[in-house]
Structure formats: C-alpha cells, structure tokens
Write a protein that holds these residues in place. Structure first.
Motif, PDB file in Angstrom:
ATOM      1  N   PRO A   1      35.978  29.225  24.956  1.00 11.84           N
ATOM      2  CA  PRO A   1      36.650  30.212  25.557  1.00 11.84           C
ATOM      3  C   PRO A   1      36.083  31.362  25.855  1.00 11.84           C
ATOM      4  CG  PRO A   1      37.712  29.872  23.356  1.00 11.84           C
ATOM      5  CD  PRO A   1      36.473  28.794  23.526  1.00 11.84           C
ATOM      6  N   SER A   2      35.115  31.834  24.937  1.00 11.54           N
ATOM      7  CA  SER A   2      34.286  33.252  25.042  1.00 11.54           C
ATOM      8  C   SER A   2      33.320  33.137  26.012  1.00 11.54           C
ATOM      9  CB  SER A   2      33.867  33.560  23.620  1.00 11.54           C
ATOM     10  OG  SER A   2      34.923  34.123  22.389  1.00 11.54           O
TER      11      SER A   2
ATOM     12  N   GLY B   1      31.137  33.856  30.986  1.00 15.61           N
ATOM     13  CA  GLY B   1      30.508  33.046  32.342  1.00 15.61           C
ATOM     14  C   GLY B   1      31.208  33.627  33.583  1.00 15.61           C
ATOM     15  N   THR B   2      32.442  33.920  33.490  1.00 15.94           N
ATOM     16  CA  THR B   2      33.200  34.341  34.787  1.00 15.94           C
ATOM     17  C   THR B   2      32.717  35.612  35.178  1.00 15.94           C
ATOM     18  OG1 THR B   2      35.124  33.299  33.968  1.00 15.94           O
ATOM     19  CG2 THR B   2      35.588  35.015  35.656  1.00 15.94           C
TER      20      THR B   2
ATOM     21  N   PHE C   1      43.955  34.900  30.956  1.00 17.25           N
ATOM     22  CA  PHE C   1      42.712  33.715  31.025  1.00 17.25           C
ATOM     23  C   PHE C   1      41.484  34.437  31.790  1.00 17.25           C
ATOM     24  CE2 PHE C   1      47.031  31.858  31.698  1.00 17.25           C
ATOM     25  CZ  PHE C   1      47.428  31.375  30.512  1.00 17.25           C
ATOM     26  N   TRP C   2      40.264  33.775  31.660  1.00 16.64           N
ATOM     27  CA  TRP C   2      39.187  33.902  32.170  1.00 16.64           C
ATOM     28  C   TRP C   2      39.364  33.669  33.768  1.00 16.64           C
ATOM     29  CZ3 TRP C   2      37.287  30.031  35.106  1.00 16.64           C
ATOM     30  CH2 TRP C   2      37.659  28.554  34.660  1.00 16.64           C
ATOM     31  N   SER C   3      40.437  32.794  34.082  1.00 19.48           N
ATOM     32  CA  SER C   3      40.456  32.263  35.452  1.00 19.48           C
ATOM     33  C   SER C   3      41.480  33.394  36.193  1.00 19.48           C
ATOM     34  CB  SER C   3      41.371  31.191  35.730  1.00 19.48           C
ATOM     35  OG  SER C   3      42.531  31.048  35.026  1.00 19.48           O
ATOM     36  N   ASP C   4      41.929  34.264  35.484  1.00 21.71           N
ATOM     37  CA  ASP C   4      42.591  35.457  36.133  1.00 21.71           C
ATOM     38  C   ASP C   4      41.941  36.408  36.802  1.00 21.71           C
ATOM     39  OD1 ASP C   4      44.955  34.576  35.142  1.00 21.71           O
ATOM     40  OD2 ASP C   4      45.239  35.810  33.387  1.00 21.71           O
TER      41      ASP C   4
ATOM     42  N   SER D   1      33.482  40.631  26.853  1.00 20.83           N
ATOM     43  CA  SER D   1      32.531  39.864  27.974  1.00 20.83           C
ATOM     44  C   SER D   1      31.964  40.407  29.046  1.00 20.83           C
ATOM     45  CB  SER D   1      33.691  38.629  28.361  1.00 20.83           C
ATOM     46  OG  SER D   1      34.793  38.886  29.141  1.00 20.83           O
ATOM     47  N   ALA D   2      32.643  41.385  29.601  1.00 18.69           N
ATOM     48  CA  ALA D   2      32.008  42.077  30.770  1.00 18.69           C
ATOM     49  C   ALA D   2      30.615  42.735  30.462  1.00 18.69           C
ATOM     50  CB  ALA D   2      32.976  43.161  31.681  1.00 18.69           C
TER      51      ALA D   2
END
Length: 474
Positions: free
Chosen positions: A11-12, A17-18, A97-100, A261-262
């Motif tokens: 998940p991290s 990665g996103t 979520f990362w997909s958001d 994460s950014a």
C-alpha cells in the motif's frame, strides 16, 4: 530502447508510485512543435485505448462500487484546468486510497492480487512477515508469473527493473520475487527502493515483541534486497522523520500518507530522472557503477530538499537541509563521527536558473568526492500533487541526491545489534516468527559483515561476543 520494468508491492509503495506515475504522465507533450524531455517508451508501453480487450474468457464478480473521489469525478468530467482548487487535493480527508488521485490509465495486466493471508496470520498483523509467510509466497503463487514475463518479453532492450516495496506488509513477496527474478535473469540490473517499517529508526528491545518483529523483518528484507539488487535504497518510515530545517517551506502533515508519499515520490522521481532523460546517457548499470565503483557497496541513500528557495546561497548550513531519507537518526551510534564519510554522490536539480549553476557548482565541486550533477527541467506538479509548498512559485524546484557513504553503517549496526540480542537471549519473538536460532545468528553475522563494508576510515563496528545458552555450553 532501454526500457525499465517497474514493480510496486504494498500500500505505501502504491501511494508513492501513484505520485511517481502522475509525474511521468505530466511529461507528455501534445503539440507538433513540442519536444519531450524524456524517453516515454522507457517507462510506458504503447497504449491503444483506455479500455483494452483481453484474450480468453471472463469470470465476472460484482460488488457495490466504491464512489469516485471528488478529484476523479472532476477529472473524468474534463475539468483538468480547474483542479487547482484546494478543496480537491489539499484536504487529506478527501483521499481514501491511492487511486483517488491517480491520473494514469494502467494496462489491465499491471495489477496482481496475491493470495489472502490465513486468519492466524492476520491476527499477527500485516507487518508480520514470518517464515510461514515467506513460504506461502514461494509455494502458493508463481512470483514470476506470465504477466511479469509478458512485459519483459515486450521489451526490445530492457535496461533493468525498478522495485518499490513495503518491507512491512510485503517483505515475503519482495524476497521471493527478487530471488525468482534473479534466477531467471541473473545479468539484468535492478534498482530497489525498500520502504522500511515504523520500527526502522527507533531503539527496539528484544522484549518489545511487535516492534522487534517489524525490525527483524526489515533486516531480512534489507539483506535479501542488498544481495540480489544492483543498487538498493532503504527509506525510513515517515513516522521517524525529524521535524527540522528541511521542512521549511512546507505545510506537510507527516501523518498523511498522501502528503508523505508525495515527498518521497518527488525525490525518487528526480533521482532516477537520468534513466529517462533524453540528454542523459545513463542507465541503471552506469548509475550503479557511479555509486558503487568498488562493487562492494550496493546500498545507497536518498536525500533531498523540496522546495529549494529561489534565493538559496549554498553553504554548509544550507546543505544541512538536504535531508537523508535513508539514514538512522534516533538510535544510538557506536561511531564518534558526526559527519559520514562519502564515497560517491549523484545530484539532480530541478528548476534552477542558469545563473544559479555557477555558485552551486563552486560550492559542491570543492567537496570530496564532488557530486556528479545533472541540472534538469522543473519538477512537474500535476493537480493531483498536494498543496504542501507554502511558496507556489517555488513548488517546481527540488534537489535530490543518491549517495554512498558510511551513514549506512549505523543503520545496519542497529539491526545487527537487535538480531544479536534476540539470538543470544533466545527471545520468544524468534519462535513467534517461525524462525530458527541458527537463522538469526546467520542474519546477525551477515549484517555485521555488511556494516564493516560501509564503515568510515576511523570507524570500527563489531558485535558483542555471542552469549551461549546453557544447552550450548553443555
């Protein structure tokens, strides 16, 4: 074409990665007179449409759909020019979520679901990468499955693999994948970023079972990745980051995975930019030769500063704001040196003016070793990037570095000390993880041996004498 195969696990890793892929997408140019600055075909395969037809039958499962995020809904409505509104991307409560906040269309074969953990494994927590979990990945799932081979076979001239993995929840997968990949492709270079657990940078005692499990799992992952990768880069968990000068100019919530994460993605994307940059001749193999000239120092650190003020004057004080995202900071070190001995350094600057190059180079060229520097285009901050810079005019300026230095020794020593303590005490945590005491002693020896490789000229790292148990003494 020197393609790169990207593997993300956990998940991290998917959050980081996103942001990474959103930045890659922003490099695309659409005007006839626009010349892209990077080789897109090194990271992207040629696409046909956002809806790809798959061969073979389809088994359909239905469940209630997850509502689109506000960002995704407006993106699909074609409001890309208006997405700078802070209510869309700044409020961390909008990100589930990362997909958001993903802007990229992925090939359907890009996503792989691993078998669910058994109930007894879930009870230990997702971070428990016990021996049984490692065996589960090895025996119940073909790590190098047809989908991975599909992408490898599509490449005309694969330069290597870039791996981004959570050690905590995907340690077993990472170990099994990188071992299987190396068995099939022993000569293909690899660059691995290992996201360490929250126990990676704190004083952990053998009796603190949960943190000890996390730290031992980190140690297992680091040993495996170091042995199997051309370059490996451990990354400290955001909960261990120090609130110091490097955060000046940022309004960042260190509890928000969307924010942290950014920041990680900014420096990972920038530091690896030479692998994709049109005017660069570098690939993973040459990058490794630069950072690891001796062939024995395969662990590098990622450091950087974002944003870099436009009025920066380079000095020892400003250099301190290049925060080392890999180094240990809180655990006690056995070395008296306050400054690490550097062996190699790569710098990638983003968005600097030409007038800034000379003073920058005057300062860093006087260092030993002088860094190999690349001055590149501004860092892309798509609308999916959180509004964390307090100076919008400087949000495209960054300096990222990959370094090889003696700073790795204290990190390895902290793990070696814990593993040695657990083995000597015959701690219950070893049994709980399903490991043998001889395996722990082997891990301890490997970690101390690695530690000695990175020690500076005036440093000496060694473990305490093994304490024999009563059974061993007799």
């Amino acid at each position: 074409m020197k393609e790169i195969l990207y593997i993300q696990a956990g998940p991290s890793a998917n959050h980081v990665g996103t942001h990474f892929w959103n930045a890659q997408e922003s490099y695309f140019t659409y005007g006839e007179d626009e010349d892209p600055t990077v080789f897109h075909d090194r990271s992207f395969r040629e696409g046909v449409t956002s809806k790809v037809t798959l061969e073979g039958g389809v088994v359909e499962y239905r469940q209630d759909p997850i509502p689109k995020s506000a960002y995704q809904a407006r993106l699909e409505a074609g409001e890309s020019d208006e997405l700078e509104d802070k209510d869309v991307t700044t409020d961390t409560s909008n990100v589930r979520f990362w997909s958001d906040y993903s802007r990229v269309y992925y090939h359907p074969r890009s996503f792989q679901k691993l078998p669910d953990l058994a109930e007894w494994e879930r009870a230990e927590g997702e971070w428990n990468a016990s021996k049984e979990t490692f065996e589960k990945h090895e025996h119940e799932h073909d790590i190098m499955d047809d989908d991975v081979r599909f992408f490898i076979e599509e490449c005309d001239g694969l330069q290597g693999v870039q791996l981004l993995s959570d050690c905590g929840s995907f340690g077993g997968f990472t170990d099994a994948f990188i071992t299987a990949f190396r068995d099939e492709h022993p000569k293909i270079p690899s660059l691995a970023f290992a996201l360490l657990s929250s126990a990676s940078n704190i004083l952990v005692h053998a009796d603190e079972e949960q943190n000890a499990m996390k730290a031992i799992n980190d140690a297992l992952c680091m040993r495996s990745i170091e042995a199997m990768s051309t370059i490996s880069v451990p990354l400290q968990h955001p909960s261990t980051w120090q609130r110091k000068e490097w955060l000046e100019g940022l309004n960042v919530d260190l509890r928000s995975q969307y924010h942290t994460s950014a920041l990680l993605a900014t420096h990972i994307e920038s530091a690896t930019l030479p692998l994709r940059l049109k005017r660069s001749q570098h690939d993973i193999a040459s990058l490794s030769s630069m950072l690891n000239a001796s062939g024995t120092l395969g662990i590098s650190h990622l450091a950087g500063r974002y944003p870099v003020p436009s009025a920066v004057v380079w000095s020892r004080e400003t250099e301190r704001r290049l925060y080392d995202l890999s180094a240990i900071t809180e655990a006690s070190a056995k070395s008296g040196n306050t400054r690490a001995a550097e062996y190699a350094r790569l710098h990638v600057s983003r968005g600097f003016n030409a007038s800034e190059y000379a003073p920058y180079e005057d300062y860093f060229d006087a260092r030993s070793p002088a860094p190999f520097s690349i001055h590149a285009t501004p860092y892309p901050t798509p609308t999916s990037f959180p509004h964390i810079s307090t100076s919008p005019s400087e949000k495209h300026r960054a300096l990222s570095a990959l370094t090889t230095s003696s700073a790795t020794a204290p990190l390895l020593a902290s793990y070696a000390t814990l593993v040695q303590s657990c083995a000597d005490r015959r701690a219950d945590v070893i049994v709980r993880m399903g490991m043998e005491f001889d395996e722990m002693r082997e891990l301890k020896d490997d970690l101390w041996a690695l530690c000695d490789r990175y020690a500076g000229p005036d440093e000496e790292w060694k473990g305490e004498e093994d304490v024999l148990s009563e059974d061993e003494e007799t």
